[in-house]
Design a protein around this motif. Structure first.
Motif, PDB file in Angstrom:
ATOM      1  N   GLU A  73     -35.566 -23.182  71.796  1.00  0.00           N
ATOM      2  CA  GLU A  73     -36.079 -24.188  70.860  1.00  0.00           C
ATOM      3  C   GLU A  73     -36.761 -23.534  69.665  1.00  0.00           C
ATOM      4  OE1 GLU A  73     -38.643 -26.655  73.228  1.00  0.00           O
ATOM      5  OE2 GLU A  73     -36.957 -27.494  74.362  1.00  0.00           O
ATOM      6  N   GLN A  74     -37.100 -22.249  69.797  1.00  0.00           N
ATOM      7  CA  GLN A  74     -37.818 -21.534  68.744  1.00  0.00           C
ATOM      8  C   GLN A  74     -37.002 -20.427  68.094  1.00  0.00           C
ATOM      9  OE1 GLN A  74     -41.842 -20.323  70.070  1.00  0.00           O
ATOM     10  NE2 GLN A  74     -41.423 -21.528  71.904  1.00  0.00           N
ATOM     11  N   SER A  75     -35.791 -20.184  68.593  1.00  0.00           N
ATOM     12  CA  SER A  75     -35.030 -19.043  68.088  1.00  0.00           C
ATOM     13  C   SER A  75     -33.531 -19.250  68.302  1.00  0.00           C
ATOM     14  CB  SER A  75     -35.469 -17.760  68.816  1.00  0.00           C
ATOM     15  OG  SER A  75     -35.023 -17.792  70.161  1.00  0.00           O
ATOM     16  N   ASP A  76     -32.763 -18.314  67.779  1.00  0.00           N
ATOM     17  CA  ASP A  76     -31.310 -18.369  67.911  1.00  0.00           C
ATOM     18  C   ASP A  76     -30.803 -18.058  69.317  1.00  0.00           C
ATOM     19  OD1 ASP A  76     -30.842 -19.090  65.268  1.00  0.00           O
ATOM     20  OD2 ASP A  76     -30.723 -16.999  64.587  1.00  0.00           O
ATOM     21  N   VAL A  77     -31.659 -17.649  70.257  1.00  0.00           N
ATOM     22  CA  VAL A  77     -31.172 -17.376  71.610  1.00  0.00           C
ATOM     23  C   VAL A  77     -30.613 -18.640  72.262  1.00  0.00           C
ATOM     24  CG1 VAL A  77     -32.645 -15.349  71.937  1.00  0.00           C
ATOM     25  CG2 VAL A  77     -33.395 -17.580  72.819  1.00  0.00           C
ATOM     26  N   ASP A  80     -26.940 -18.370  73.077  1.00  0.00           N
ATOM     27  CA  ASP A  80     -26.424 -17.414  74.052  1.00  0.00           C
ATOM     28  C   ASP A  80     -25.669 -18.118  75.177  1.00  0.00           C
ATOM     29  OD1 ASP A  80     -26.219 -14.719  75.147  1.00  0.00           O
ATOM     30  OD2 ASP A  80     -27.504 -15.513  76.738  1.00  0.00           O
ATOM     31  N   ARG A  81     -24.540 -17.539  75.554  1.00  0.00           N
ATOM     32  CA  ARG A  81     -23.717 -18.031  76.658  1.00  0.00           C
ATOM     33  C   ARG A  81     -23.586 -16.927  77.697  1.00  0.00           C
ATOM     34  NH1 ARG A  81     -25.398 -21.628  74.745  1.00  0.00           N
ATOM     35  NH2 ARG A  81     -24.461 -23.250  73.491  1.00  0.00           N
ATOM     36  N   GLY A  82     -23.299 -17.315  78.921  1.00  0.00           N
ATOM     37  CA  GLY A  82     -23.180 -16.356  80.010  1.00  0.00           C
ATOM     38  C   GLY A  82     -22.173 -15.258  79.699  1.00  0.00           C
ATOM     39  N   GLY A  83     -22.485 -14.039  80.130  1.00  0.00           N
ATOM     40  CA  GLY A  83     -21.618 -12.894  79.875  1.00  0.00           C
ATOM     41  C   GLY A  83     -21.739 -12.400  78.450  1.00  0.00           C
ATOM     42  N   ASN A  84     -20.745 -11.623  78.030  1.00  0.00           N
ATOM     43  CA  ASN A  84     -20.784 -11.035  76.689  1.00  0.00           C
ATOM     44  C   ASN A  84     -19.775 -11.628  75.712  1.00  0.00           C
ATOM     45  OD1 ASN A  84     -22.848  -9.272  77.243  1.00  0.00           O
ATOM     46  ND2 ASN A  84     -21.527  -7.523  77.620  1.00  0.00           N
ATOM     47  N   TYR A  85     -18.870 -12.482  76.172  1.00  0.00           N
ATOM     48  CA  TYR A  85     -17.779 -12.888  75.288  1.00  0.00           C
ATOM     49  C   TYR A  85     -17.769 -14.361  74.920  1.00  0.00           C
ATOM     50  CZ  TYR A  85     -16.390  -8.288  76.801  1.00  0.00           C
ATOM     51  OH  TYR A  85     -16.400  -6.956  77.080  1.00  0.00           O
ATOM     52  N   ALA A  86     -18.364 -15.219  75.719  1.00  0.00           N
ATOM     53  CA  ALA A  86     -18.302 -16.659  75.478  1.00  0.00           C
ATOM     54  C   ALA A  86     -19.044 -17.087  74.215  1.00  0.00           C
ATOM     55  CB  ALA A  86     -18.843 -17.425  76.684  1.00  0.00           C
ATOM     56  N   ALA A  91     -25.372 -15.917  66.075  1.00  0.00           N
ATOM     57  CA  ALA A  91     -26.728 -15.358  66.049  1.00  0.00           C
ATOM     58  C   ALA A  91     -27.417 -15.717  67.357  1.00  0.00           C
ATOM     59  CB  ALA A  91     -27.498 -15.937  64.871  1.00  0.00           C
ATOM     60  N   GLY A  92     -28.175 -14.786  67.899  1.00  0.00           N
ATOM     61  CA  GLY A  92     -28.923 -15.036  69.119  1.00  0.00           C
ATOM     62  C   GLY A  92     -28.206 -14.640  70.395  1.00  0.00           C
ATOM     63  N   LYS A  93     -26.986 -14.124  70.267  1.00  0.00           N
ATOM     64  CA  LYS A  93     -26.268 -13.712  71.486  1.00  0.00           C
ATOM     65  C   LYS A  93     -27.013 -12.574  72.161  1.00  0.00           C
ATOM     66  CE  LYS A  93     -23.167 -10.573  69.046  1.00  0.00           C
ATOM     67  NZ  LYS A  93     -21.793 -10.232  68.741  1.00  0.00           N
ATOM     68  N   MET A  94     -26.857 -12.511  73.486  1.00  0.00           N
ATOM     69  CA  MET A  94     -27.618 -11.541  74.277  1.00  0.00           C
ATOM     70  C   MET A  94     -26.694 -10.814  75.249  1.00  0.00           C
ATOM     71  SD  MET A  94     -30.839 -14.071  75.122  1.00  0.00           S
ATOM     72  CE  MET A  94     -31.892 -12.853  75.903  1.00  0.00           C
ATOM     73  N   ASP A  95     -26.859  -9.501  75.350  1.00  0.00           N
ATOM     74  CA  ASP A  95     -26.147  -8.736  76.373  1.00  0.00           C
ATOM     75  C   ASP A  95     -27.099  -8.489  77.542  1.00  0.00           C
ATOM     76  OD1 ASP A  95     -27.834  -6.679  75.492  1.00  0.00           O
ATOM     77  OD2 ASP A  95     -26.211  -5.331  74.912  1.00  0.00           O
ATOM     78  N   CYS A  96     -26.662  -7.707  78.524  1.00  0.00           N
ATOM     79  CA  CYS A  96     -27.501  -7.490  79.714  1.00  0.00           C
ATOM     80  C   CYS A  96     -28.754  -6.682  79.396  1.00  0.00           C
ATOM     81  CB  CYS A  96     -26.693  -6.853  80.831  1.00  0.00           C
ATOM     82  SG  CYS A  96     -26.097  -5.185  80.482  1.00  0.00           S
ATOM     83  N   ILE A  97     -28.727  -5.855  78.371  1.00  0.00           N
ATOM     84  CA  ILE A  97     -29.936  -5.121  77.971  1.00  0.00           C
ATOM     85  C   ILE A  97     -30.975  -6.111  77.444  1.00  0.00           C
ATOM     86  CG2 ILE A  97     -30.908  -3.361  76.434  1.00  0.00           C
ATOM     87  CD1 ILE A  97     -29.056  -2.226  78.624  1.00  0.00           C
ATOM     88  N   ASP A  98     -30.521  -7.032  76.590  1.00  0.00           N
ATOM     89  CA  ASP A  98     -31.423  -8.069  76.072  1.00  0.00           C
ATOM     90  C   ASP A  98     -32.013  -8.889  77.224  1.00  0.00           C
ATOM     91  OD1 ASP A  98     -30.854  -7.475  73.319  1.00  0.00           O
ATOM     92  OD2 ASP A  98     -29.028  -8.667  73.462  1.00  0.00           O
TER      93      ASP A  98
END
Length: 178
Positions: A73-77, A80-86, A91-98
């Motif tokens: 609600e406060q950011s582009d995260v 983010d969708r499950g995994g790395n490709y969906a 903006a706001g996509k996240m990998d496992c490090i994130d």
């Protein structure tokens, strides 16, 4: 009057919390997320509804999902969708490090507030491909009996409950297929 001002400033300092949530793959960007006393009270009530370690893990999965939903609600995260490709190139996509970094920070917040009664937060752990290359990371908690579990929000879309699995099973590849 001075005592009242001190008490009010102390209550405010204790009430709200800020957590840096990583995104952009490899934690190259961070959003400063604010959690209100009301939101943290909701999380406290949720976690305190558990009557044992197993129940706490179930409630913790829900709590991590809520914390990420509020972060969205406060950011582009929110994108983010499950995994790395969906999520493609949003903006706001996240990998496992994130996820492993941010989830560990969220868990540490809950631990510091005394909300975890049967677990403690450990450092993120890697999972290796062919025993050689770290190809996935996750946040980790340890139960009072010494059993370790991953708290893996990477598998799910933003705001959904995290996946919690025994660390040993996760290291062997357990988890949803994303």
């Amino acid at each position: 009057m001075l005592l009242l001002a001190f008490l009010l400033s102390t209550a405010t300092a204790v009430a709200d919390e800020r957590v840096a949530v990583c995104h952009g793959y490899g934690c190259i960007a961070q959003a400063d997320i604010h959690y209100s006393q009301g939101q943290l009270g909701d999380i406290r009530r949720l976690l305190f509804s558990a009557v044992d370690a197993d129940g706490e893990r179930k409630m913790l999965a829900e709590a991590v999902g809520k914390l990420y939903r509020w972060a969205g609600e406060q950011s582009d995260v929110r994108n983010d969708r499950g995994g790395n490709y969906a999520d493609g190139h949003v903006a706001g996509k996240m990998d496992c490090i994130d996820h492993s970094t941010s989830t560990t920070r969220l868990l540490a917040l809950l631990e510091s507030r005394g909300y975890l009664r049967w677990h403690r937060v450990l450092q993120p752990e890697p999972r290796y491909f062919l025993g050689l290359i770290a190809n996935h990371w996750s946040a980790v908690i340890e139960a009072d009996d010494g059993e370790r579990f991953v708290v893996d929000s990477w598998f799910v879309n933003n705001g959904e409950p995290a996946v919690i699995l025994p660390l040993a099973e996760w290291k062997k590849g357990a988890g949803p297929d994303v």
